[in-house]
Design a protein around this motif. Structure first.
Motif, mmCIF file in Angstrom:
data_model
loop_
_atom_site.group_PDB
_atom_site.id
_atom_site.type_symbol
_atom_site.label_atom_id
_atom_site.label_comp_id
_atom_site.label_asym_id
_atom_site.label_seq_id
_atom_site.Cartn_x
_atom_site.Cartn_y
_atom_site.Cartn_z
ATOM 1 N N PHE A 320 0.826 -1.179 -0.024
ATOM 2 C CA PHE A 320 -0.063 0.095 0.007
ATOM 3 C C PHE A 320 0.922 1.328 0.112
ATOM 4 O O PHE A 320 2.080 1.191 0.033
ATOM 5 C CB PHE A 320 -0.850 0.054 1.345
ATOM 6 C CG PHE A 320 -0.437 -0.227 2.520
ATOM 7 C CD1 PHE A 320 0.132 1.127 3.342
ATOM 8 C CD2 PHE A 320 0.246 -1.340 3.005
ATOM 9 C CE1 PHE A 320 0.695 0.899 4.357
ATOM 10 C CE2 PHE A 320 0.663 -1.116 4.165
ATOM 11 C CZ PHE A 320 1.034 -0.183 5.116
ATOM 12 N N GLY A 321 0.060 2.476 -0.150
ATOM 13 C CA GLY A 321 0.927 3.773 -0.197
ATOM 14 C C GLY A 321 0.816 4.306 -1.454
ATOM 15 O O GLY A 321 0.422 3.474 -2.629
ATOM 16 N N PRO A 322 1.392 5.531 -1.971
ATOM 17 C CA PRO A 322 1.424 5.992 -3.089
ATOM 18 C C PRO A 322 2.182 5.216 -4.025
ATOM 19 O O PRO A 322 1.995 5.256 -5.134
ATOM 20 C CB PRO A 322 1.922 7.460 -2.954
ATOM 21 C CG PRO A 322 1.887 7.662 -1.495
ATOM 22 C CD PRO A 322 2.057 6.344 -0.702
ATOM 23 N N SER A 323 3.316 4.398 -3.698
ATOM 24 C CA SER A 323 4.195 3.780 -4.560
ATOM 25 C C SER A 323 4.031 2.008 -4.434
ATOM 26 O O SER A 323 4.714 1.589 -4.850
ATOM 27 C CB SER A 323 5.676 4.075 -4.564
ATOM 28 O OG SER A 323 6.278 4.120 -3.009
ATOM 29 N N GLY A 324 3.079 1.897 -3.573
ATOM 30 C CA GLY A 324 2.687 0.454 -3.281
ATOM 31 C C GLY A 324 2.083 -0.215 -4.520
ATOM 32 O O GLY A 324 1.608 0.290 -5.604
ATOM 33 N N ALA A 325 2.334 -1.493 -4.374
ATOM 34 C CA ALA A 325 1.602 -2.393 -5.494
ATOM 35 C C ALA A 325 0.193 -2.338 -5.862
ATOM 36 O O ALA A 325 -0.179 -2.205 -7.142
ATOM 37 C CB ALA A 325 1.978 -3.855 -5.153
ATOM 38 N N ALA A 326 -0.419 -2.124 -4.674
ATOM 39 C CA ALA A 326 -2.183 -1.911 -4.860
ATOM 40 C C ALA A 326 -2.391 -0.458 -5.737
ATOM 41 O O ALA A 326 -3.232 -0.588 -6.651
ATOM 42 C CB ALA A 326 -2.649 -1.695 -3.620
ATOM 43 N N ALA A 332 -8.005 -2.180 -4.501
ATOM 44 C CA ALA A 332 -7.852 -1.778 -2.937
ATOM 45 C C ALA A 332 -6.617 -2.785 -2.258
ATOM 46 O O ALA A 332 -6.431 -4.037 -2.923
ATOM 47 C CB ALA A 332 -9.129 -2.211 -2.623
ATOM 48 N N ARG A 333 -6.313 -2.242 -1.279
ATOM 49 C CA ARG A 333 -5.264 -3.006 -0.667
ATOM 50 C C ARG A 333 -5.691 -4.410 -0.060
ATOM 51 O O ARG A 333 -5.052 -5.467 -0.090
ATOM 52 C CB ARG A 333 -4.886 -2.088 0.525
ATOM 53 C CG ARG A 333 -3.804 -2.778 1.593
ATOM 54 C CD ARG A 333 -3.357 -1.968 2.983
ATOM 55 N NE ARG A 333 -2.865 -2.909 3.655
ATOM 56 C CZ ARG A 333 -2.399 -2.459 4.979
ATOM 57 N NH1 ARG A 333 -2.829 -0.955 5.441
ATOM 58 N NH2 ARG A 333 -1.816 -3.147 5.995
ATOM 59 N N SER A 334 -7.184 -4.349 0.430
ATOM 60 C CA SER A 334 -7.686 -5.394 0.854
ATOM 61 C C SER A 334 -7.667 -6.624 -0.202
ATOM 62 O O SER A 334 -7.355 -7.614 0.138
ATOM 63 C CB SER A 334 -9.001 -5.345 1.665
ATOM 64 O OG SER A 334 -9.803 -4.856 0.592
ATOM 65 N N THR A 335 -7.994 -6.194 -1.438
ATOM 66 C CA THR A 335 -8.159 -7.118 -2.509
ATOM 67 C C THR A 335 -6.818 -7.639 -2.899
ATOM 68 O O THR A 335 -6.851 -8.890 -3.135
ATOM 69 C CB THR A 335 -8.906 -6.376 -3.859
ATOM 70 O OG1 THR A 335 -10.001 -5.740 -3.523
ATOM 71 C CG2 THR A 335 -8.919 -7.112 -5.044
ATOM 72 N N LEU A 336 -5.726 -6.857 -2.943
ATOM 73 C CA LEU A 336 -4.515 -7.237 -3.313
ATOM 74 C C LEU A 336 -3.790 -8.360 -2.425
ATOM 75 O O LEU A 336 -3.302 -9.367 -2.533
ATOM 76 C CB LEU A 336 -3.492 -6.096 -3.439
ATOM 77 C CG LEU A 336 -2.213 -6.457 -3.895
ATOM 78 C CD1 LEU A 336 -2.110 -7.244 -5.233
ATOM 79 C CD2 LEU A 336 -1.264 -5.424 -3.993
#
Length: 367
Positions: A320-326, A332-336
């Motif tokens: 997560f975060g601006p440069s995160g994989a999600a 969404a982070r939860s989905t990833l």
């Protein structure tokens, strides 16, 4: 003096663009007669041509869907020829035919030295299509990082060459096509939903040939005449048995398959009456059978896993975060997180060695 320097440089850049655009235009002119292949009296085809006439004068993005071989590129060319951009280039790109690590350079160009083998600056397809139309065939095969760059083009009308540091404004109409179910790809995370909605401003679905059988006699006449002239043969008619056979066959390969069968038949024909060897059709699949659920799910899972791993690699294992994989994948982070668990992907394997070692030491000290 600054303005004089700009005046000297710009003509060189314009000349380079003009040379490339002339090549693109020449390709468009050479292949323009293919648009004549959109023939037939069926209601299904008339609906498609009605949509073409309505959307052509606009600059709306068009998404053409349909099975392989149904003539999606012909529809794209017809839209371009009836638009205000018809005097400019029509540039066609088969996204599935270009290696994933080269597609960004192919579309947006690259600067000299931007990667190994980049010995000089190269204009991409978007620059070659400036003022005209770019056709992205098999757009569903684009890697996620290229999807993000394409979304920027559609939203901001600008892009950067690979290795470049400045934005380039672009005035290009985008027409895309696919034989994949993009909504299913969205649900699996392999295609961005925001890009889908940007492309799908004006959808056109090409019907398969088995749903427009009344067009087959007209298409047969057109292809026989076209192939006979190429082969230097004088074919005056077609046997009733062959025409009935062609009309009853389900054509899993659609118009492309019909054209191939007719071309082969013309080459073999030794009389003035065109005929088709029925064994050529009997040896081919009689229907377009969907892949089994197991094969399809395995393929989608493999594609999904590869895209997630690529995003994790770019983000050094951050989810997560601006440069995160999600963020890179547009989900969404939860989905990833859920997909990472279900696909058994190790996030730590993508993190820098020092960070992984530090975490491992902390865990050992707690234990």
């Amino acid at each position: 003096m600054a303005s004089a320097a700009i005046f000297i440089v710009d003509p060189q850049q314009s000349q380079e663009r003009l040379q490339h655009e002339n090549l693109a235009l020449r390709d468009g002119i050479d292949r323009a007669p293919m648009c004549d292949e959109i023939v037939g009296p069926s209601a299904a085809l008339k609906r498609v041509l009605s949509l073409v006439s309505k959307v052509a004068p606009t600059d709306a993005s068009v998404l053409i869907t349909g099975e392989t071989g149904t003539g999606k590129e012909l529809v794209a060319r017809a839209i371009h020829r009836r638009s205000r951009r018809s005097s400019r280039a029509f540039v066609s790109v088969n996204c599935a035919a270009i290696p994933r690590d080269l597609i960004a350079s192919e579309l947006f160009g690259h600067e000299k030295g931007s990667f190994t083998g980049a010995l000089q600056r190269r204009l991409g397809r978007f620059e070659l299509a400036e003022g005209g139309t770019i056709f992205l065939d098999e757009v569903g095969e684009l890697p996620v990082e290229t999807q993000i760059a394409l979304l920027r083009v559609l939203q901001e009308h600008e892009f950067e060459r690979v290795g470049g540091t400045r934005s380039i404004q672009t005035n290009v109409r985008v027409i895309a096509a696919t034989n994949r179910n993009l909504q299913a790809a969205i649900s699996t995370g392999t295609f961005r939903s925001d890009l889908y909605y940007r492309l799908n401003v004006f959808p056109i679905e090409m019907p398969p040939l088995r749903e427009r059988r009344e067009d087959i006699p007209v298409l047969v006449e057109y292809f026989v005449d076209h192939c006979a002239r190429k082969a230097g043969k004088n074919i005056q008619g077609i046997t009733k048995e062959s025409l009935d056979l062609l009309r009853s066959y389900p054509w899993p390969g659609n118009i492309r398959e019909l054209q191939n069968v007719i071309e082969r038949s013309v080459i073999m024909c030794e009389t003035e009456n065109f005929s088709v060897d029925k064994t050529w059709l009997a040896q081919q699949p009689l229907a377009t059978e969907p892949k089994t659920p197991l094969d399809l799910s395995e393929k989608l899972a493999a594609e999904e896993k590869g895209m997630i791993e690529a995003a994790l690699r770019e983000s050094a294992g951050r989810v997560f975060g601006p440069s995160g994989a999600a963020t890179k994948l547009g989900i969404a982070r939860s989905t990833l997180e859920s997909k990472i668990r279900s696909l058994k992907i190790s996030k730590n394997s993508f993190k820098p060695f020092a960070e992984t070692l530090s975490r491992r030491s902390c865990l050992e000290s707690v234990q």
